[in-house]
Design a protein around this motif. Structure first.
Motif, short mmCIF file in Angstrom:
data_model
loop_
_atom_site.label_atom_id
_atom_site.label_comp_id
_atom_site.label_asym_id
_atom_site.label_seq_id
_atom_site.Cartn_x
_atom_site.Cartn_y
_atom_site.Cartn_z
N ARG A 142 31.82 36.22 2.05
CA ARG A 142 30.84 35.68 1.11
C ARG A 142 31.49 35.38 -0.24
O ARG A 142 31.20 34.36 -0.87
N SER A 143 32.40 36.27 -0.66
CA SER A 143 33.04 36.06 -1.95
C SER A 143 34.02 34.90 -1.92
O SER A 143 34.39 34.37 -2.96
N ALA A 184 29.66 33.08 7.18
CA ALA A 184 29.14 34.21 6.40
C ALA A 184 28.10 33.73 5.39
O ALA A 184 27.13 34.43 5.11
N ARG A 185 28.31 32.53 4.84
CA ARG A 185 27.36 31.98 3.89
C ARG A 185 26.02 31.69 4.56
O ARG A 185 24.96 31.97 3.98
N ILE A 186 26.04 31.15 5.77
CA ILE A 186 24.80 30.90 6.51
C ILE A 186 24.07 32.22 6.75
O ILE A 186 22.86 32.32 6.58
N HIS A 187 24.81 33.23 7.17
CA HIS A 187 24.21 34.55 7.39
C HIS A 187 23.59 35.10 6.11
O HIS A 187 22.49 35.64 6.12
N GLY A 195 20.97 42.28 8.40
CA GLY A 195 21.61 42.70 9.64
C GLY A 195 23.11 42.53 9.57
O GLY A 195 23.68 42.10 8.57
N ALA A 196 23.77 42.88 10.66
CA ALA A 196 25.23 42.83 10.70
C ALA A 196 25.73 41.39 10.84
O ALA A 196 25.11 40.57 11.52
N PHE A 197 26.84 41.10 10.16
CA PHE A 197 27.57 39.85 10.39
C PHE A 197 28.84 40.23 11.13
O PHE A 197 29.75 40.85 10.57
N VAL A 198 28.89 39.92 12.42
CA VAL A 198 30.00 40.34 13.28
C VAL A 198 30.84 39.11 13.61
O VAL A 198 30.34 38.12 14.13
#
Length: 449
Positions: A142-143, A184-187, A195-198
């Motif tokens: 995300r960063s 990750a941005r969509i999540h 929830g988890a981002f796997v």
């Protein structure tokens, strides 16, 4: 091969220590033993995977005071602790659980029950560690998202609409362009953000472990399967599963992936019962998925929504923000003072074509940080020397940058890969053909670079 779990057995009774040591060693565990509170704390400092802790270290007491006194120090080290005592009471059990014990076990124990309890606690610990790692990875991804350029701003607006649904997404883009950061941005923007981002890189998994990695496996399902393992679909339940380099998925596993996408149901390797996963699927590829290698019905399931992320050369306005994000982190990683870029270095970063995209930018900055002799980086420190795909035979091989051996294999390999990607306009399959290697082999090299 995974190393055996380390279990600390703490008891003042030598016979109990011997019995537990033999039982656990036969089950494949590495056993540490302690007979005094001081030894318990000494071994706890090396972070065993589990502690079997007797509550009484003095033969004339049944209070459980010793174990309760040790418990806070062990929990501060984030250790899993199973308390044992021959003098059990409800009050003592409640007090132990309130202070953080994972389980309260009464002596004498049944071997099968104890072994199953240990296996369950270790599996839970592994699951928590993996979830923490995935959370850290998601935070890093995300960063790493930068969208200052006009083309990325348009993409950001598109994401706000896409993230609101649970539809599967296929991300297209060159290698190293930031597809994992986009996933990750969509999540992050979706209703599943809690929830988890796997994330799983399909190109980095040995072919024989694909099924176990995605769906998990039972203990004893195959050689070296000494413990039950939770797969990525189960870990991503209620969250997002990102399948990077989806084109590397073996043909024999594609029907099983199609089934879980259609129904949500799957079977861990060696299991007799099905499990269900409610995970949103985001997949990514840097080259066209050919119909002779990839099932068209599976592709239809994966590409409900398609997003293409532009290469870095198409959004040079994002380079300053990426550098300002990457450079301080690299300085901290390599214990260097904070470095600045000179005007000439900034100009070179803007003018370079970046065939390796954001990943190459990070690689160039990291190399410069490691080799920097001053607090300001100049264009010479960046050592951006794009090479033609096939240099004429009468020319000498270009030397590696100052500070690296002249025959540094990794550097020269990276230069050839970058040149091939540039010549192939970012198409990994074509770049692999130019290099004379398989696309899978190229993906593995890019992952290591």
């Amino acid at each position: 091969m995974q190393s055996p779990a380390r279990i600390l057995v703490a008891d003042d009774d030598a016979d109990i220590i011997l019995a537990l040591e033999l039982l656990l060693q036969q089950a494949g565990y590495q056993v540490l033993t302690a007979s005094t509170p001081a030894q318990v704390l000494q071994f706890a400092a090396i972070k065993p995977d589990l502690v079997l802790l007797d509550m009484n270290f003095c033969s004339d007491t049944t209070s459980g005071h010793d174990g309760l006194q040790l418990l806070p120090a062990l929990k501060q080290l984030e250790l899993s602790v199973i308390l044992m005592t021959a003098w059990a009471s409800i009050d003592l059990a409640v007090q132990a659980m309130q202070q953080g014990a994972d389980y309260f076990l009464q002596k004498p124990w049944h071997n099968s029950t104890l072994l199953q309890l240990i296996a369950d606690r270790l599996e839970l610990r592994r699951l928590r560690q993996r979830q923490w790692q995935q959370q850290q990875l998601a935070q890093q991804e995300r960063s790493a998202w930068v969208a200052h350029s006009e083309v990325m701003q348009r993409l950001e607006k598109q994401l706000s609409r896409i993230a609101g649904s649970d539809a599967n997404v296929l991300i297209l883009g060159e290698s190293g362009v930031g597809k994992s950061a986009l996933a990750a941005r969509i999540h992050q923007l979706s209703a599943r953000h809690s929830g988890a981002f796997v994330s799983v890189n399909m190109a980095a998994i040995p072919q024989q472990l694909f099924e176990a990695e995605l769906f998990g496996h039972e203990k004893g399902a195959f050689t070296d399967a000494k413990h039950k393992r939770t797969g990525r679909f189960a870990l991503a339940d209620g969250g997002t599963l990102f399948l990077d380099e989806i084109g590397c998925l073996p043909a024999e596993l594609q029907p099983k992936l199609l089934r879980v996408l259609e129904t949500g149901w799957f079977e861990p390797v060696g299991a007799s019962k099905s499990q269900r996963s409610d995970a949103r699927i985001i997949s990514a590829t840097n080259s066209e998925l050919s119909s002779d290698q990839f099932r068209s019905d599976l592709l239809f399931r994966l590409n409900t929504l398609v997003i293409e992320i532009p290469p870095l050369r198409a959004r040079p306005q994002d380079i300053p923000a990426l550098v300002q994000q990457l450079l301080p982190a690299l300085c901290r990683k390599h214990h260097r003072p904070q470095l600045q870029l000179s005007p000439s270095a900034w100009q070179q970063l803007q003018d370079y074509a970046w065939p390796g995209n954001v990943r190459e930018l990070q690689h160039v900055l990291e190399r410069a940080v490691v080799l920097a002799e001053q607090t300001e980086l100049h264009s010479s420190d960046l050592a951006l020397q794009p090479s033609p795909p096939q240099p004429p035979s009468d020319q000498a091989t270009p030397l590696a940058p100052m500070g690296l051996p002249p025959f540094d294999l990794q550097w020269h390999q990276q230069q050839l890969i970058n040149a091939a990607l540039q010549a192939a306009e970012g198409q990994q399959a074509e770049a692999a053909r130019l290099l004379g290697i398989s696309r899978f082999a190229l993906a593995r090299r890019l992952e290591k670079s």
